[in-house]
Design a protein around this motif. Structure first.
Motif: not given
Lengths: 138, 127
Positions: A44, A48, A108-109, A111-112, A115-116
């Motif tokens: 993910m 991104e 969103r990208g 943020m992801l 997060h990951f």
């Protein structure tokens, strides 16, 4: 099997070139025994990062390149992805999880990615990002 | 409706049930195709000379193992269009990693996510 996998390539700014890199990465994550959950997270984040560099950094311009390095072993993953764009300030990206921004398609990208993986750092002008993740032991 | 690459469409209890075909919705061209096919579904629901399908849409994620932020953006666009048509949207049958993705991003506040297709269809009826 080598004790570490290393990848270092300049790729043209074509979004279709992302998938083959991710496919190589996923193969190596499996070889080094990373879990489905960890592989999903790295997949993910890397997708991104690379697509952001191609689309937003280099704006898919012909003649520009994205530099992708990755290192992986059975404990640690790290990568640096750099583009030729003017960069951005990640602190200025609106929080996509804020109720007011939920139905917006931007941010969103970034943020992801955060997060990951365990660590994300940008260079001063924001056109190079380094990320790392340690394999979960559970 | 022409052959669809990314989705299968069925109609159950007056709900348009969309099953995503691919395990990974990731490649940019694939994401664009998915977005176009989802919007064509809404357009066929909102007008034309043929029989009207339901304004309500259920997306079944049973086959999906990876869903990119670009694909999420297509779902957000779809949700707006469905809502503008007076319908509602539900998501169902997500793998844990994909379900978590919607939690991390708070998008489970925008989308009603049900465990099974049957539960999702029932939730329309109860509304």
């Amino acid at each position: 099997m080598p004790s570490k996998w290393k990848y270092d390539q300049q790729i043209a700014s074509d979004p279709d070139l992302c998938a083959p890199i991710i496919a190589q990465l996923l193969d190596q994550l499996a070889i080094f025994g990373w879990s489905t959950k960890d592989s999903f997270a790295i997949h993910m984040a890397m997708e991104e990062v690379i697509l952001n560099a191609i689309r937003h950094g280099n704006e898919c311009r012909k003649g520009t390149f994205v530099h992708v390095t990755m290192e992986l072993d059975d404990l640690q993953f790290s990568s640096t992805v750099s583009d030729e764009g003017t960069g951005f300030d990640p602190a200025e990206v609106p929080d996509p999880t804020d109720n007011a921004n939920l139905d917006k398609c931007s941010g969103r990208g970034v943020m992801l990615i955060k997060h990951f993986v365990d660590e994300v750092t940008y260079n001063a002008c924001g056109n190079s990002v380094t990320l790392s993740k340690t394999k979960q032991t559970s | 409706m022409p052959d669809l690459q990314c989705i299968e469409i069925d109609s159950i209890d007056d709900v348009s049930v969309v099953k995503l075909k691919d395990a990974k919705v990731m490649a940019p061209a694939q994401v664009e195709t998915l977005g176009d096919e989802l919007l064509s579904l809404v357009e066929s629901n909102s007008g034309g000379d043929g029989p009207q399908a339901s304004a309500n849409v259920l997306i079944n994620f049973e086959n999906v193992r990876f869903f990119s932020s670009g694909a999420i953006n297509k779902l957000i666009v779809l949700e707006k269009r469905v809502r503008a048509n007076g319908g509602q949207i539900r998501l169902s049958n997500m793998q844990p990693e994909v379900r978590d993705l919607f939690s991390y991003t708070n998008l489970d506040q925008m989308f009603d996510i049900l465990s099974t297709q049957a539960e999702a269809i029932e939730s329309f009826e109860n509304n």
